[in-house]
Scaffold this active site. Structure first.
Site, PDB file in Angstrom:
ATOM      1  N   ASP A  27      -8.952  -4.985  -3.040  1.00 24.49           N
ATOM      2  CA  ASP A  27      -7.800  -5.887  -2.944  1.00 24.49           C
ATOM      3  C   ASP A  27      -7.907  -6.857  -1.769  1.00 24.49           C
ATOM      4  O   ASP A  27      -7.749  -8.067  -1.940  1.00 24.49           O
ATOM      5  CB  ASP A  27      -6.499  -5.082  -2.766  1.00 24.49           C
ATOM      6  CG  ASP A  27      -6.226  -4.168  -3.949  1.00 24.49           C
ATOM      7  OD1 ASP A  27      -6.627  -4.509  -5.070  1.00 24.49           O
ATOM      8  OD2 ASP A  27      -5.605  -3.102  -3.731  1.00 24.49           O
ATOM      9  N   ARG A 107       2.669   2.776   9.796  1.00 24.13           N
ATOM     10  CA  ARG A 107       2.903   1.351   9.532  1.00 24.13           C
ATOM     11  C   ARG A 107       3.287   0.557  10.777  1.00 24.13           C
ATOM     12  O   ARG A 107       2.745  -0.525  11.012  1.00 24.13           O
ATOM     13  CB  ARG A 107       3.948   1.173   8.417  1.00 24.13           C
ATOM     14  CG  ARG A 107       3.488   1.741   7.069  1.00 24.13           C
ATOM     15  CD  ARG A 107       2.077   1.329   6.770  1.00 24.13           C
ATOM     16  NE  ARG A 107       1.538   1.827   5.532  1.00 24.13           N
ATOM     17  CZ  ARG A 107       0.338   2.384   5.398  1.00 24.13           C
ATOM     18  NH1 ARG A 107      -0.441   2.555   6.461  1.00 24.13           N
ATOM     19  NH2 ARG A 107      -0.102   2.765   4.233  1.00 24.13           N
ATOM     20  N   ASP A 136       5.935   0.387   1.555  1.00 18.38           N
ATOM     21  CA  ASP A 136       5.126  -0.196   2.623  1.00 18.38           C
ATOM     22  C   ASP A 136       5.382  -1.684   2.822  1.00 18.38           C
ATOM     23  O   ASP A 136       5.388  -2.173   3.944  1.00 18.38           O
ATOM     24  CB  ASP A 136       3.637   0.059   2.363  1.00 18.38           C
ATOM     25  CG  ASP A 136       3.224   1.449   2.822  1.00 18.38           C
ATOM     26  OD1 ASP A 136       3.963   2.035   3.648  1.00 18.38           O
ATOM     27  OD2 ASP A 136       2.185   1.948   2.374  1.00 18.38           O
ATOM     28  N   SER A 187      -3.846   6.593  -6.539  1.00 13.28           N
ATOM     29  CA  SER A 187      -3.740   5.657  -5.432  1.00 13.28           C
ATOM     30  C   SER A 187      -3.577   6.490  -4.165  1.00 13.28           C
ATOM     31  O   SER A 187      -2.695   7.342  -4.082  1.00 13.28           O
ATOM     32  CB  SER A 187      -2.528   4.752  -5.648  1.00 13.28           C
ATOM     33  OG  SER A 187      -2.196   4.138  -4.436  1.00 13.28           O
TER      34      SER A 187
HETATM   35  N1  ARG Z   1       5.463   7.378  -0.591  1.00 13.89           N
HETATM   36  C1  ARG Z   1       4.899   7.434   0.695  1.00 13.89           C
HETATM   37  C2  ARG Z   1       5.620   6.526   1.640  1.00 13.89           C
HETATM   38  O1  ARG Z   1       6.236   5.609   1.204  1.00 13.89           O
HETATM   39  C3  ARG Z   1       3.416   7.223   0.706  1.00 13.89           C
HETATM   40  C4  ARG Z   1       2.863   6.076  -0.048  1.00 13.89           C
HETATM   41  C5  ARG Z   1       1.386   6.067   0.112  1.00 13.89           C
HETATM   42  N2  ARG Z   1       0.670   5.150  -0.706  1.00 13.89           N
HETATM   43  C6  ARG Z   1      -0.266   5.516  -1.583  1.00 13.89           C
HETATM   44  N3  ARG Z   1      -0.962   4.590  -2.149  1.00 13.89           N
HETATM   45  N4  ARG Z   1      -0.492   6.767  -1.901  1.00 13.89           N
HETATM   46  O2  ARG Z   1       5.581   6.697   2.831  1.00 13.89           O
END
Ligand code: ARG
Length: 411
Positions: A27, A107, A136, A187
């Site tokens: 990406d 983050r 995110d 993912s």
């Molecule tokens: N749902 C979790 C959060 O919002 C993790 C998301 C992680 N992303 C992934 N591609 N697995 O903090």
């Protein structure tokens, strides 16, 4: 201070600059070209290390070959642990009582690093690879504008409508060098505090996660038949030693991840409420986080008075919401952390944890500030508790109830 490796290729073209949060994956590799093409911007690619597994090649060099005018590798692991993970641990942070926020807590440190580079480079834009359905994007966008409201954000993946195949096609047509890994059905996101996994077969919430989901922990059924014990030493709420050996944060987490993961500890299967209103089924692997939170709670149980533990619980909940909802740089997080820090003054001592086939149990605790007094607790010889005071105490404690019962009888 973060350690930096920096490369520069050609001089800037005089176009506006955009700082791209770059992972080296498909990406963000495609994004380097797409941002130049669609927005006519010079791309500065920044790879930020929060403890994710390294790429098989030099991604900084590849970013330059793919057209970035500058590419930087910024290692923020120590800062991540000290300023983000430890505050989360002191808050016993588990979103919805189960998810140690391993993705979410990384983050803000990434956002801060991006904004720092943007400032240094005089860039007006920041780009990130988040999609339109996740949390995110909120954490990045809100974090960035909270640090610098003048910065403009572009999220290529929220804008373009390319499938994975179309992205590979785009890369081939435009001579973009990518490392095409076997397509994963999931993912994933990983850093020092834990790994997240979603999509694919996990979308069926009724199905037990298939074995391929787990990458960092041994199947509890196949874990050793004998338990492993670890001793974690805390100083003012922060772990400072493992099995008697003083260690810095990053090393301690990595070592504990290994030990607990080998015992099948840290697997989490959860249907989670995203900020964007969607329920999503995700799995997490956080061996060190799960062990440290259990140990930290054990340390607090020994050293904090009941009212502090209870009151703190409400703030822990709020802290989790703040981190999950992307409000790290908002007004409430620091005051909450200040309160929590104050509670940690006596959270010092050692916890012994038993790791066994997926379970993690606190089985021993000691502290020079322990509030546990055997003399008061014992039913055996040496009892120091004044038994005669119990009756008077209970009379007073029960007095409001007694008074009310008498009064209400009149009705
Ligand atoms: N749902 C979790 C959060 O919002 C993790 C998301 C992680 N992303 C992934 N591609 N697995 O903090």
């Amino acid at each position: 201070m973060a350690c930096k490796k920096k490369c520069e290729s050609k001089e800037g073209s005089g176009r506006d600059k955009i700082v791209l949060a770059y992972s080296g994956g498909l990406d963000t590799s495609v994004a380097i070209h797409w941002l130049q093409d669609k927005y006519n911007l010079d791309v500065i690619a920044v790879a930020i290390n929060v403890g994710q597994p390294p790429s098989s090649d030099d991604i900084v060099a590849r970013a330059l070959r793919n057209g970035a005018i500058k590419a930087e590798f910024v290692d923020v692991k120590d800062e991540y642990v000290e300023d983000y993970v430890w505050p989360a641990l002191k808050a016993n942070a588990e979103y919805q009582n189960i998810y140690p926020l391993s993705t979410a807590i990384a983050r803000p440190v990434i956002v801060k690093a991006l904004v720092d580079v943007a400032k240094k480079e005089g860039a007006k834009y920041i780009a990130h690879g988040c999609t339109a359905k996740g949390n995110d994007q909120v954490r990045f966008d809100v974090g960035i504008v909270s640090l610098d409201p003048e910065l403009k954000i572009i999220a290529p993946m929220r804008e373009w409508v390319m499938t994975r195949e179309e992205e590979i096609d785009y890369a081939q047509k435009n001579g973009i060098e990518i490392i095409v890994k076997k397509e994963s059905p999931y993912s994933r996101d990983e850093n020092l505090w834990g790994a997240s996994c979603e999509c694919g077969l996990l979308e069926d919430a009724w199905q037990e996660p298939p074995a391929g989901v787990w990458e960092h922990t041994v199947d509890p059924e196949k874990a050793p038949d004998k338990p492993t014990y670890v001793e974690i030493e805390f100083k003012e709420g922060i772990p400072v030693a493992l099995d008697g050996k003083k260690m810095k944060g990053v090393d301690l987490i990595e070592k504990l991840d290994e030990i607990a993961g080998a015992n099948g500890v840290g697997r989490i299967d959860h249907v989670e409420d995203r900020l964007v209103g969607i329920k999503s089924r995700e799995t997490y692997e956080c061996p060190a986080a799960v062990t440290l939170i259990a140990a930290h709670r054990g340390m607090e149980a020994l050293t904090l008075p009941r009212d502090v533990i209870e009151y703190k619980r409400g703030l822990e909940h709020k802290f989790c919401e703040i981190v999950y909802d992307g409000l790290w740089f908002g007004g409430l997080r620091k005051p909450i952390n200040a309160f929590i820090d104050e509670t940690q003054k006596y959270v010092t001592g050692t916890i012994r944890v038993k790791l066994y086939k997926g379970s993690c149990t606190v089985v021993g605790r000691k502290s020079k500030y322990s509030l546990y007094d055997t003399g008061l607790a014992t039913y055996a010889k040496g009892d120091k508790f004044d038994h005669t005071s119990a009756v008077g105490f209970i009379y007073c404690w029960g007095l409001p109830g007694q008074t009310a019962a008498r009064a209400h009888k009149k009705k």
